[in-house]
Scaffold this motif. Structure first.
Motif, short mmCIF file in Angstrom:
data_model
loop_
_atom_site.label_atom_id
_atom_site.label_comp_id
_atom_site.label_asym_id
_atom_site.label_seq_id
_atom_site.Cartn_x
_atom_site.Cartn_y
_atom_site.Cartn_z
N THR A 144 -1.80 -3.12 -4.92
CA THR A 144 -1.78 -4.30 -5.22
C THR A 144 -2.90 -5.15 -5.03
N SER A 176 1.03 -6.25 -14.00
CA SER A 176 2.41 -6.83 -13.68
C SER A 176 2.11 -7.90 -12.82
N SER A 198 4.22 -8.77 -10.35
CA SER A 198 4.67 -8.49 -9.12
C SER A 198 3.69 -7.77 -8.36
N ARG A 199 2.60 -7.17 -8.97
CA ARG A 199 1.46 -6.41 -8.27
C ARG A 199 0.43 -7.41 -7.94
N SER A 258 -0.79 -11.58 -5.93
CA SER A 258 -0.48 -12.63 -5.34
C SER A 258 -1.63 -13.65 -5.35
#
Length: 494
Positions: free
Chosen positions: A412, A455, A457-458, A460
């Motif tokens: 991430t 993605s 979601s990976r 921030s």
């Protein structure tokens, strides 16, 4: 009346003029220089007239020579940015008077002053090139008097007396650094002086001069790109944002922590340092900056020294145990100035008691497979003032970031936005800085999602505003360094 009585009339009294000026310096180094200027004394005409009257002579006129050219040569050692020790040789010139008497006659008096001084110098940096300084010290001066008379004034019994005496000296000044090696000074100084016939007084000197520095600490050498990927390591790091070496796209950051007020490396931390040593031995062209940090418990001065001891302990371990060449390592202590967590909690204080190792590493991450790691890679991007648009020169690097994440689906990334506290000479509010840094981080995250297919979601986005500046922001270059986005890869913990 013999001249030995009348000669005391040459009073050198105080003229209290200390101009408020300024000076500059950096860290520890030796320096030399020289000043040239004007010295001034106040001749005590009333005392001369009274002495002549005591000898039965009237003095209708006294002509004074109370200005003279002066110079000094100096050398010193600057211990840190706020303190230096300085020695000097000075020549304040010659002063004198001619008194005309009734009955007809003249009395002439002169004094030459030269000597050596030793000062403590306190320095207050104002900008990158200007700093204010004040000095306080001692001078050991030789006063050489000479007297002559004509007419009704008695001849001197000791026409050329001299005296050496130790007194104080003080001053203020301003220095402008033209280059790292050469500076210009303007100073106002006061020298307390004893003449050779029992008087005390002050001589004031206004001067300008040149300073030459040598043995100054040089910046770290430009790093060469390493030919291979980052080393194999085992645990997820705690991150701290640091300035990235400009000729490298990526750097590595190691985190180890210390117990309260301790600078001894724990056994489990030596395992992490072994990873650093393996990497540095494998890639002999790389270098590392070892940065020490503390929590905010205790005085700032103590914490600064403690953080440096921690960094030096790590450097010593790498040199002595892992056989890394000392020239490839440097230790820096930041004390409590760069916290990564809240010092009001015990956990936050523990996180802030740490060592970070910033290590040059490979720019080519194509095909790199991630394993459990203690080290991370950080990509730096600059922005124009108050702008959030991604500059085209970073598209290729963002594409490499995307390819790396696609090749390592467990990785991430945190996109961290930062801004400066100033644009030119205009101050930016904390709220505006936070807003701009948030927009920058989200723009980069959106680009990776929409243009590169990563993605969301990976990813921030985190905004830090101006709270983690890497430069003071008083120069355009420093402001540019503060306007940035860092992409931190987070390796999976296995």
């Amino acid at each position: 009346m013999k001249l030995s009585r009348t000669s005391v009339s040459m009073g050198v009294a105080a003229v209290a003029i200390c101009a408020s000026q300024f000076a500059a310096a950096d860290d520890s180094f030796w320096y030399i220089g020289g000043n040239i200027g004007q010295s001034r004394a106040k001749i005590d005409d009333a005392r001369i007239a009274n002495q002549l009257l005591g000898a039965g002579l009237a003095s209708p006129s006294i002509a004074n020579d109370d200005n003279h050219s002066a110079y000094k040569l100096f050398g010193g050692y600057q211990l840190n940015k706020n303190f230096a020790l300085e020695a000097s040789y000075f020549d304040l010139g010659q002063f004198g008077y001619t008194a005309t008497t009734v009955p007809a006659g003249t009395l002439n008096g002169n004094i030459k002053l030269r000597g050596v001084g030793m000062d403590m110098v306190g320095i207050l940096p104002l900008t990158q090139k200007f700093s204010a300084f004040g000095r306080l010290g001692m001078n050991y001066a030789q006063a050489q008097d000479s007297f002559s008379s004509t007419g009704s004034v008695a001849s001197p019994t000791i026409p050329n007396p001299s005296k050496n005496a130790l007194n104080y000296k003080a001053g203020l000044g301003l220095q402008y650094d033209v280059t790292k090696a050469f500076g210009l000074r303007a100073e106002a100084e006061r020298y307390r002086i004893d003449d050779a016939v029992g008087n005390k007084g002050d001589i004031n000197m206004i001067s300008v001069g040149l300073v030459y520095r040598f043995d100054e600490k040089k910046p770290a050498p430009v790093q060469k790109e390493a030919p291979a990927p980052a080393p194999v390591v085992e645990a997820a790091p705690i991150f701290v944002i640091v300035p990235v070496i400009k000729l490298q796209r990526y750097c590595s950051i190691l985190d180890i922590q210390f117990e309260i007020k301790q600078d001894e490396i724990q056994r489990e931390e030596k395992e992490k340092l072994a990873v650093v040593g393996t990497f540095l031995n494998k890639y002999p062209d790389t270098t590392a900056v070892i940065e020490g940090h503390t929590d905010n418990v205790g005085s700032s001065e103590y914490n600064l020294k403690l953080s440096l001891r921690r960094a030096e302990a790590v450097v010593s371990y790498l040199v002595d145990t892992l056989h890394i060449a000392p020239a490839r390592l440097s230790a820096v202590g930041y004390g409590e100035a760069r916290p990564i967590a809240d010092n009001s909690t015990r956990e936050g204080q523990q996180m802030n008691r740490r060592i970070d190792a910033v290590i040059a590493c490979a720019t080519d991450v194509a095909g790199l497979k991630v394993v459990p790691a203690r080290m991370t890679m950080a990509l730096e991007m600059d922005f124009d003032p108050n702008k959030t648009d991604i500059q085209p020169q970073y598209y290729g690097e963002l594409h490499e970031v995307a390819n790396f994440m696609k090749a390592n689906p467990d990785v991430t990334a945190a996109v961290e936005g930062h801004s400066s506290n100033m644009v030119g000479k205009v101050h930016i509010s904390a709220e505006k800085s936070m807003e701009i840094s948030s927009l920058r981080a989200n723009k980069v995250m959106d680009y990776l999602v929409e243009k590169e297919g990563i993605s969301r979601s990976r990813l921030s986005a985190e905004a830090y505003g101006r709270t983690r500046r890497v430069a003071y922001g008083t120069t355009l270059e420093g402001q540019q360094e503060n306007r940035r986005v860092n992409i931190i890869f987070n390796y999976p913990k296995k």
